[in-house]
Design a protein around this motif. Structure first.
Motif, mmCIF file in Angstrom:
data_model
loop_
_atom_site.group_PDB
_atom_site.id
_atom_site.type_symbol
_atom_site.label_atom_id
_atom_site.label_comp_id
_atom_site.label_asym_id
_atom_site.label_seq_id
_atom_site.Cartn_x
_atom_site.Cartn_y
_atom_site.Cartn_z
ATOM 1 N N ALA A 249 -44.302 61.817 9.447
ATOM 2 C CA ALA A 249 -45.716 61.469 9.436
ATOM 3 C C ALA A 249 -46.360 61.978 8.149
ATOM 4 C CB ALA A 249 -46.425 62.049 10.658
ATOM 5 N N ASN B 153 -44.026 57.410 10.805
ATOM 6 C CA ASN B 153 -45.335 57.248 11.442
ATOM 7 C C ASN B 153 -46.319 56.846 10.354
ATOM 8 O OD1 ASN B 153 -44.358 57.967 13.970
ATOM 9 N ND2 ASN B 153 -44.798 60.139 13.669
ATOM 10 N N GLU C 216 -49.771 55.519 8.530
ATOM 11 C CA GLU C 216 -51.171 55.859 8.743
ATOM 12 C C GLU C 216 -52.163 54.921 8.053
ATOM 13 O OE1 GLU C 216 -52.250 59.740 9.193
ATOM 14 O OE2 GLU C 216 -50.247 60.560 9.446
ATOM 15 N N SER D 96 -43.757 53.481 13.422
ATOM 16 C CA SER D 96 -44.811 53.508 14.439
ATOM 17 C C SER D 96 -46.134 53.545 13.693
ATOM 18 C CB SER D 96 -44.697 54.745 15.336
ATOM 19 O OG SER D 96 -43.594 54.652 16.204
ATOM 20 N N ARG E 167 -49.739 55.062 13.419
ATOM 21 C CA ARG E 167 -50.533 56.187 13.923
ATOM 22 C C ARG E 167 -51.960 55.725 14.183
ATOM 23 N NH1 ARG E 167 -51.224 62.417 11.732
ATOM 24 N NH2 ARG E 167 -52.862 62.987 13.198
ATOM 25 N N ASN F 164 -55.817 56.458 15.328
ATOM 26 C CA ASN F 164 -56.868 57.460 15.466
ATOM 27 C C ASN F 164 -57.683 57.107 16.707
ATOM 28 O OD1 ASN F 164 -59.366 58.916 15.244
ATOM 29 N ND2 ASN F 164 -58.889 59.283 13.097
ATOM 30 N N GLY G 171 -54.636 58.459 10.489
ATOM 31 C CA GLY G 171 -54.431 57.336 11.376
ATOM 32 C C GLY G 171 -55.292 56.110 11.128
ATOM 33 N N HIS H 142 -48.305 55.914 17.559
ATOM 34 C CA HIS H 142 -48.300 57.370 17.413
ATOM 35 C C HIS H 142 -49.733 57.888 17.502
ATOM 36 C CE1 HIS H 142 -48.096 61.000 14.500
ATOM 37 N NE2 HIS H 142 -47.630 61.392 15.659
ATOM 38 N N HIS I 87 -52.155 61.738 17.693
ATOM 39 C CA HIS I 87 -52.205 63.207 17.616
ATOM 40 C C HIS I 87 -53.664 63.591 17.443
ATOM 41 C CE1 HIS I 87 -50.914 67.298 16.963
ATOM 42 N NE2 HIS I 87 -51.556 67.356 15.809
ATOM 43 N N GLY J 246 -47.851 63.060 19.909
ATOM 44 C CA GLY J 246 -48.062 64.225 19.069
ATOM 45 C C GLY J 246 -47.813 65.522 19.823
#
Length: 401
Positions: free
Chosen positions: A94, A115, A117, A139, A141, A143, A164, A189, A191, A229
């Protein structure tokens, strides 16, 4: 060899130059066993260790031997994970600013997942993968725009954060990924932050993920697997009473609140909760200084070895393990209040103010607890100070750096 009630081999410490990190490898291994036991009945659950928390080579080897994957946020971490024995097909990568060289490293190693973004990053990965004749597994990411109850500097899931893709832009991003000839879209993804103790934050994440998945399925878009995450916090105030995070409660939230589709795999990226409690910074008292309004314990450990208090205002419980050893030999416990500070020429080089602890004297050894995460990994050479070495409770774990 005598050990104090904090389980520190103080006789052994007397031969080692301070400051240094001490790792209780038995506690680390027990923590890893507990995590694996909690997910044993869910073969679709997979845990990747967040390497940024602590990338000491011996710590990484122990975690790799336990069978966890690795979560990396730089090319250097990918290299460290591979060198420690993590299989490439267990490594996720990531980070909002992966360089071309770092992406190429991941492609050449054939890691499990990037990952991604942003759209520009996706385009670069597709271009580099095409030039290498490879297919990059990715993947996206997301938000989720969820506020986690933690320090602002380690909150990552708000729309205002740099991390993200906004969930409203996600459908278009998935379509773009599906259209690229050297990209394989494999999942999503998430987090939301670090040192999260309010479990309602994870429930909120599950609810948001469920909503996003329903929305994507209604559009006829694929979902793939999920990565939620990490972020699970630990108890910094009571490391002896709570040497492990509440992994049972944590994993049960995702078992209960996340509506996984049949065959859908779920990935976790735990860091702090695996390694924080097994590590302590051991430092020596240089001077006990009597001020006008307070007394200071000046130690040889500083913000260059443990920056968290200066950077985040974080608390680390401090134990005078020399005083504990004296108490074990019949010398009574005497409590005193101190500001515990380091020698670096910065006013922020303070570990704790107004802290009540055992009366301290020049030469005493102090243990700054719960320092196994973001301690050694964030150490610096500011003031031309040497990086701390690492010592392990299990002698055959290695002698450190």
């Amino acid at each position: 060899m005598m050990k104090t009630k904090g389980f520190f081999p103080i006789d052994r410490f007397a031969q080692i130059r301070t400051p240094f990190y001490y790792y209780d490898t038995e506690l680390l291994e027990e923590t890893l066993k507990t995590v694996k036991a909690e997910i044993a009945d869910h073969p679709d659950f997979h845990v990747h260790y967040a390497v940024k928390a602590n990338f000491n080579p011996e710590i990484l080897k122990i975690i790799a031997r336990a069978g966890l994957g690795a979560d990396c946020v730089s090319g250097g971490e990918v290299e460290a994970a591979l060198q420690a024995g993590f299989p490439a097909n267990s490594i996720v990568f990531a980070g909002v600013g992966k360089s071309d060289e770092e992406i190429q490293l991941g492609l050449d190693a054939d890691i499990f997942r990037f990952n991604v973004e942003s759209l520009p990053e996706l385009e670069v990965i597709n271009e580099l993968a095409g030039a290498s004749g490879k297919i990059a597994r990715i993947s996206l990411r997301v938000n989720p725009d969820i506020e986690a109850h933690t320090h602002a500097n380690i909150m990552t899931g708000l729309a205002e954060n740099k991390f993200g893709i906004n969930h409203e832009q996600l459908p278009d991003m998935i379509r773009k990924a599906l259209s690229m000839s050297h990209i394989r879209f494999n999942g999503l993804h998430f987090h939301i932050g670090s040192q999260i103790l309010d479990m309602e934050d994870f429930i909120a994440l599950c609810n948001r993920i469920d909503w996003i998945l329903d929305k994507l399925e209604a559009m006829g878009l694929p979902i793939g697997d999920l990565n939620v995450g990490g972020g699970l916090g630990i108890d910094y105030e009571h490391p002896n009473r709570f040497p492990m995070a509440d992994f049972g409660k944590y994993f049960n939230i995702f078992k209960t609140h996340l509506c996984l589709r049949p065959g859908q795999q779920l990935h976790f990226e735990l860091g702090r909760s695996l390694v924080a409690q097994c590590g302590s910074l051991i430092a020596k008292v240089l001077y006990v200084k009597q001020g006008m309004y307070k007394d200071f314990v000046i130690i040889d450990g500083s913000m260059t070895e443990l920056v968290r208090p200066a950077m985040y205002g974080s608390f680390h419980k401090i134990e005078n393990i020399s005083a504990q050893a004296r108490e074990a030999h019949g010398i009574p416990y005497v409590e005193h209040e101190y500001d515990v500070v380091g020698p670096v020429c910065e006013s922020s080089d303070v570990f704790v103010k107004g802290f009540k602890m055992q009366e301290s004297h020049r030469g005493d050894l102090l243990a700054l607890r719960s320092a196994g995460a973001y301690g050694e990994s964030m150490a610096s050479g500011y003031n031309c100070r040497h990086l701390p070495r690492a010592i392990f409770s299990c002698d055959n774990a290695g002698s450190g750096k």
